[in-house]
Design a protein around this motif. Structure first.
Motif, PDB file in Angstrom:
ATOM      1  N   TYR A 127      -1.965   6.931   0.624  1.00 62.31           N
ATOM      2  CA  TYR A 127      -1.585   6.195  -0.617  1.00 62.31           C
ATOM      3  C   TYR A 127      -0.330   6.781  -0.948  1.00 62.31           C
ATOM      4  O   TYR A 127       0.233   8.047  -0.693  1.00 62.31           O
ATOM      5  CB  TYR A 127      -2.572   6.679  -1.994  1.00 62.31           C
ATOM      6  N   SER A 131      -1.352   6.975  -8.719  1.00 59.74           N
ATOM      7  CA  SER A 131      -2.279   5.975  -9.598  1.00 59.74           C
ATOM      8  C   SER A 131      -2.857   4.957  -8.684  1.00 59.74           C
ATOM      9  O   SER A 131      -3.921   4.223  -8.992  1.00 59.74           O
ATOM     10  CB  SER A 131      -1.082   5.416 -10.278  1.00 59.74           C
ATOM     11  N   ASP A 132      -2.458   5.053  -7.277  1.00 58.57           N
ATOM     12  CA  ASP A 132      -3.229   4.137  -6.281  1.00 58.57           C
ATOM     13  C   ASP A 132      -4.481   4.928  -5.858  1.00 58.57           C
ATOM     14  O   ASP A 132      -5.457   4.097  -5.018  1.00 58.57           O
ATOM     15  CB  ASP A 132      -2.518   4.208  -4.915  1.00 58.57           C
TER      16      ASP A 132
END
Length: 280
Positions: A127, A131-132
């Motif tokens: 990632y 936030s991913d």
């Protein structure tokens, strides 16, 4: 009488030669106090601590200090060596860790001077930003409880979790997490030195790594992390000594040299923001 005079003359020559020899031996290089050097043995992590000390060696030599650097790969042995007087000081730990070690092991160590901050970072091969991270993501972090508050504070600042209000965040633990909307799973089964290998093996969804170990493994904390502490971090790496030794001239000189413009410029240039010098 002639024999007596000859004997006295011979003895005089011996004393003169001996005196000259001593004089030459003392005056080799410099004389008096300037010729005296103080040996200072300092324990340090390989990167960046030992590298910074190596840069400081010639500056210390000019001030009459012969610096010997002993490197360590973990966070336990340098304090044991300081307690047993194998070291005069160590340079590897931040203030919260120093305080926790004093409390847990009965050490009587003090901070002789803060030298730099190593912003801790989150790394992921899967990632690009925190936030991913998916629901139930697996986060791997150090088993050092003294680092947990630091890691959790970073995650809170990034909006991933929320900690209990009113606590000292440098002492926060997993039990102090009151909001975890992504239901992140925290794995604290590894020593800090192993985390770069864990990351390189692709284990977990994200790994939180101390910058000294990241740099030692060839990572650039500024470029390779998906989140990193800012320079306001309270986790200043210090020169730690046995209580009372902070007043020794050799220790004061060591800190003075590490605070010098030459060393601080070296830190900024060498580590490109992954290590931030301080002068406290």
């Amino acid at each position: 009488m002639k024999k007596l005079l000859s004997l006295l003359l011979a003895l005089s020559i011996v004393f003169v030669v001996a005196a000259c020899g001593k004089s030459e031996e003392k005056s080799e290089g410099t004389t008096g106090k300037e010729a005296e050097t103080t040996k200072l043995v300092v324990g340090a992590s390989n990167v960046p601590h030992a590298e910074i000390l190596e840069k400081a060696k010639p500056l210390l030599k000019e001030k009459g200090i012969d610096l010997e650097i002993k490197t360590f790969q973990d966070y336990v042995l340098p304090n044991k060596a300081l307690a047993s007087k194998e070291l005069d000081a160590n340079y590897f730990q931040h203030i919260p860790y120093l305080n926790s070690q004093n409390k847990e092991n009965g050490y009587n160590f003090v901070n002789a001077g803060g030298i730099h901050i190593e912003p801790i970072g989150v790394y992921s091969k899967k990632y690009k930003k925190l936030s991913d991270l998916p629901k139930g993501a697996h986060l791997i972090m150090s088993n050092s409880v003294a680092d947990h508050g630091r890691l959790l504070s970073l995650l809170e600042k990034e909006g991933v979790i929320k900690l209990k209000e009113g606590i000292d965040k440098t002492k926060a633990e997993l039990k102090d997490v009151v909001e975890n909307p992504k239901n992140l799973k925290f794995d604290t089964n590894y020593e800090a030195a192993l985390l770069p290998k864990i990351y390189n093996n692709g284990e977990g969804d994200a790994v939180l790594i101390n910058s000294n170990y990241a740099i030692d493994a060839g990572l650039n904390p500024v470029k390779d992390s998906i989140a990193i502490e800012d320079k306001e971090s309270p986790y200043v790496n210090v020169i730690a000594v046995r209580s009372g030794d902070e007043n020794k001239e050799s220790i004061k000189t060591l800190v003075e040299v590490l605070h010098s413009k030459e060393i601080q410029d070296f830190i900024l240039t060498q580590y490109k923001g992954a290590v931030v010098p301080v002068s406290e």
